[in-house]
Write a protein that holds these residues in place. Sequence first.
Motif, short mmCIF file in Angstrom:
data_model
loop_
_atom_site.label_atom_id
_atom_site.label_comp_id
_atom_site.label_asym_id
_atom_site.label_seq_id
_atom_site.Cartn_x
_atom_site.Cartn_y
_atom_site.Cartn_z
N PRO A 174 -10.13 6.02 55.67
CA PRO A 174 -11.03 4.87 55.46
C PRO A 174 -11.10 3.99 56.70
O PRO A 174 -10.09 3.70 57.33
N GLY A 175 -12.30 3.56 57.04
CA GLY A 175 -12.48 2.69 58.19
C GLY A 175 -12.69 3.41 59.50
O GLY A 175 -13.02 2.78 60.51
N ASP A 176 -12.52 4.74 59.52
CA ASP A 176 -12.75 5.50 60.75
C ASP A 176 -14.24 5.76 60.93
O ASP A 176 -15.00 5.81 59.95
N TRP A 177 -14.62 5.96 62.16
CA TRP A 177 -16.00 6.35 62.47
C TRP A 177 -15.97 7.25 63.70
O TRP A 177 -14.96 7.33 64.38
N PRO A 178 -17.05 7.94 64.00
CA PRO A 178 -17.06 8.84 65.17
C PRO A 178 -16.73 8.08 66.45
O PRO A 178 -17.24 6.98 66.68
N GLU A 179 -15.88 8.65 67.27
CA GLU A 179 -15.49 8.10 68.56
C GLU A 179 -14.66 6.82 68.43
O GLU A 179 -14.55 6.04 69.38
N LYS A 180 -14.10 6.55 67.24
CA LYS A 180 -13.33 5.32 67.05
C LYS A 180 -12.12 5.25 67.98
O LYS A 180 -11.80 4.19 68.53
N GLU A 181 -11.45 6.38 68.19
CA GLU A 181 -10.26 6.37 69.02
C GLU A 181 -10.58 5.96 70.45
O GLU A 181 -9.90 5.11 71.04
N SER A 182 -11.66 6.53 71.01
CA SER A 182 -12.05 6.17 72.38
C SER A 182 -12.49 4.71 72.43
O SER A 182 -12.17 3.99 73.39
N PHE A 183 -13.20 4.28 71.38
CA PHE A 183 -13.66 2.89 71.36
C PHE A 183 -12.49 1.93 71.26
O PHE A 183 -12.48 0.88 71.91
N ASP A 184 -11.47 2.29 70.49
CA ASP A 184 -10.29 1.43 70.38
C ASP A 184 -9.58 1.28 71.72
O ASP A 184 -9.02 0.21 72.01
N ASN A 185 -9.60 2.33 72.51
CA ASN A 185 -8.97 2.24 73.84
C ASN A 185 -9.70 1.23 74.72
O ASN A 185 -9.08 0.49 75.49
N VAL A 186 -11.02 1.20 74.63
CA VAL A 186 -11.79 0.22 75.39
C VAL A 186 -11.50 -1.19 74.88
O VAL A 186 -11.38 -2.14 75.66
N ILE A 187 -11.36 -1.33 73.56
CA ILE A 187 -11.09 -2.65 72.98
C ILE A 187 -9.74 -3.18 73.44
O ILE A 187 -9.57 -4.38 73.68
N ARG A 188 -8.77 -2.30 73.60
CA ARG A 188 -7.45 -2.75 74.10
C ARG A 188 -7.61 -3.36 75.48
O ARG A 188 -6.94 -4.35 75.81
N LEU A 189 -8.47 -2.80 76.29
CA LEU A 189 -8.72 -3.37 77.61
C LEU A 189 -9.41 -4.73 77.49
O LEU A 189 -9.17 -5.62 78.31
N THR A 190 -10.23 -4.88 76.46
CA THR A 190 -10.89 -6.17 76.23
C THR A 190 -9.86 -7.28 76.00
O THR A 190 -10.01 -8.40 76.50
N TYR A 191 -8.82 -6.98 75.24
CA TYR A 191 -7.78 -7.98 74.99
C TYR A 191 -7.07 -8.36 76.29
O TYR A 191 -6.67 -9.52 76.46
N VAL A 192 -6.88 -7.39 77.18
CA VAL A 192 -6.26 -7.71 78.48
C VAL A 192 -7.13 -8.68 79.25
O VAL A 192 -6.65 -9.65 79.84
N ILE A 193 -8.44 -8.40 79.27
CA ILE A 193 -9.37 -9.30 79.97
C ILE A 193 -9.29 -10.70 79.37
O ILE A 193 -9.25 -11.71 80.09
N ALA A 194 -9.31 -10.77 78.04
CA ALA A 194 -9.27 -12.07 77.39
C ALA A 194 -7.97 -12.81 77.71
O ALA A 194 -7.97 -14.03 77.92
N ALA A 195 -6.85 -12.07 77.75
CA ALA A 195 -5.58 -12.71 78.07
C ALA A 195 -5.57 -13.24 79.50
O ALA A 195 -5.07 -14.34 79.76
N LEU A 196 -6.16 -12.48 80.43
CA LEU A 196 -6.26 -12.96 81.81
C LEU A 196 -7.13 -14.21 81.88
O LEU A 196 -6.82 -15.17 82.60
N GLY A 197 -8.23 -14.20 81.13
CA GLY A 197 -9.09 -15.37 81.10
C GLY A 197 -8.38 -16.58 80.52
O GLY A 197 -8.53 -17.70 81.01
N LEU A 198 -7.58 -16.36 79.46
CA LEU A 198 -6.83 -17.46 78.86
C LEU A 198 -5.83 -18.04 79.84
O LEU A 198 -5.72 -19.28 79.97
N LEU A 199 -5.10 -17.19 80.55
CA LEU A 199 -4.12 -17.67 81.52
C LEU A 199 -4.79 -18.47 82.63
O LEU A 199 -4.34 -19.56 83.00
N SER A 200 -5.88 -17.94 83.16
CA SER A 200 -6.61 -18.65 84.21
C SER A 200 -7.18 -19.97 83.70
O SER A 200 -7.16 -20.98 84.39
#
Length: 781
Positions: free
Chosen positions: A242-268
Amino acid sequence: MASTLTRKSWRELTHRKARALFTIATIAAAVTGLWLFAVPQLIDDAMHERIESDLLWDVRLSPNGIALTDADIAAIRDLPNVAAVEARVTTSTDFLSVDRTGRAWLIGVDDFAGQEVNAVRLLEGELPPPGHVLTDPQNARTGRYLGGVGDEVVLGSHRTTVSGVATSLEFSATVDDADPVFYLPLDRLQAAMGYAAINWIDLRVDDHDPAAMAATAEVVQAHLRGLDPEITYWRVLETRAPGDWPEKESFDNVIRLTYVIAALGLLSALLMVYTTMSTVVREQTREIGIMKAVGGSRRAITRSYLLVALLLGGAGTMLGIVAGVFLSNLLVGFAGRQFSGIEAGFGLPLWVLALSLVVGLGATMLAALPAIRRATGRPVREAIVDHGVASSFGSGALDAFVERARFLPRSFRFGLRNTARQKTRSAVTGAQIGFAVGTFLGFLALGITVQDVAAGTVDAEGGDIKVSGAPDAAEVLAGVPGVDAVIPVYYTDVGIAGTSYPLQGQTPPAVALHDELEAGRWFTEDEEAGAGLVTVLGPALAKTLGAEVGDVVTADTMAGTPLPLEVVGIDSIMVNDGNMLYTPVSTAALSGDGVAPTTYYVLTADSADSFVDRVAAQIQGALARTEIRANIEVRYVEREATLSSNRTILALLMILGIPVIAIGMIGLVNTMTMNVIERTREIGILRSIGARARHIRRMIRAEALILSVLGWVAAIPIGYAVGSLLTWLLSDGFGVDFTLRFPMWPLPVALAATLVLATLVVRLPVRRAVRLRPGTALRYE
């Protein structure tokens, strides 16, 4: 006195408008960057809405062909735990349009108005009348088919017209992975194929427990065997959580990078808010001394300036929330269209809103508090004579160097001196620029790494031309002029622990058998001759299974016979995202229907693009003369398509990094503006003793450039650290160890870009400085 200080707090917003506006802009930029945290949730919410609206399947069976009546389908629907069923015909065929040729997927839909699973939704035009089809919007986005409503396309031997545009979360993903997709009524597709057999049965279930879904699949398979005892399958059984969709795993990997960007933005952002509020309070040390002299208590003065911080933070927070909501929804819309063809609705996560209020209001007040405590704690006399300059200014090593460095241009020396005037603020500004430029360098290094891996993967697969869907075509291919070698390859699917994985059978020594293995070896000619039960695992699959060389992996086959495969090697190449099994061709035939290979890698005598194109055309003609239909893939074209897809992902990540870069540049503008405000009287004195506008302009620009260079120097280690972190996250997500590529050539490019941006962003404070009249500046307090 308290009411007087309160009124003074309100007057701060209008007394020095430039300072207030830039402080508000700084806080707004910081809060805007926080809304990057909203992007993953908004996308996830949009995808779950599409999962519900598109009725994605839970269990999929792929028979080679079974005739099902409406009564048969109704009987399947009545089986335990089956909530809905959709029986379809899907097939791959040749397609020809004005600007494209190749293969296409055709999806047959029984009833567009009553779809129960994997709904296909009309976006534009009309449902297809006789002789018409629907195109998927992802076809145009990927460039695989650029036509639209009213255009003609040849599918197989049938010329048809596109009547509309339709989308499906399930089938749109096929476009990204393989071929363009077209939709048409099931009965017309069956008539075109010449048989009524169903080859795709999708189920939705009531109980999503894995054991319950497995039991349901067994019951359905037993029911199908009752209808056709000889039934076979062209793909293994698949189940979806439940909750899975095509290419979800690859998309989740990109989202993890999004959190890194947001954390860098928060620190700055936190750094910028701290230095801004410290500057605001530091500049008013003299005023604080005067207020204490006329009877203001330390507590009342602290409360007054905290109210100033609250007012500034409130205004900046409101602006930042508005800008952040717009930015996050804009990014979500872009990401949805690029990855899955979804149109995400407007969203406003409450936890991000709360975080914005905490940072915008709370962090602003906390950032001001240390400076307020320092200023209110100073003796009255010392505070009154303070002019906003550190007591050590002029006595440091840098000051002594500037004094003796007569060889440096005077404007540059003034810039160095002013940089040392407020060392802490200059250091924080340099850090902000460093984070901004370092983020750029880190993501650029990640992009170079991913592109190198993608290019290496396509190259390692081998061949100049790939011919698929052509049984017994080896002799025809070998006889085409310009063909140097023909390598047969067998493709099938196997199941491991309930998940389907592609299996590739090769005849050693094949062109695709590259040497760069992580461990072990490739299979031998003896193992090929004897159908040895051996396999080489892709790196991600090996990590997922926890398999090492010498282990045995049991693969469920479409033939119904499990194959215990000994792991003799682990690959290092990201074919199919590293989730591939390789075996000898003879072994792969055991897992399928035992037919000969239908796919071939073709090596040409010359790898030049024009030569490969000519050979591909000759292959197409030779196969047509022998009435063999095949899909011909020119490898260098597919290589560019793969790299283009990666560039889209990286473009999204770079767009997500824009707020971080913007925060750094706004920090520079804020610092320079505050410097001009602080030194208003000093500028008046310089103008009075003969300094021209160009001298003031050069002095401020020199300071900005010095801060930019310092930030660039800091950006190099920051960029490497960011790149390493992102690469580690990518490696962890895909289950493969990537090696960061951090070339030197981007460094001078980043320096030039930083200096150009610095020159542009300080134009406003420079303009203010050169327009100051000496008399007005001298009277400034």
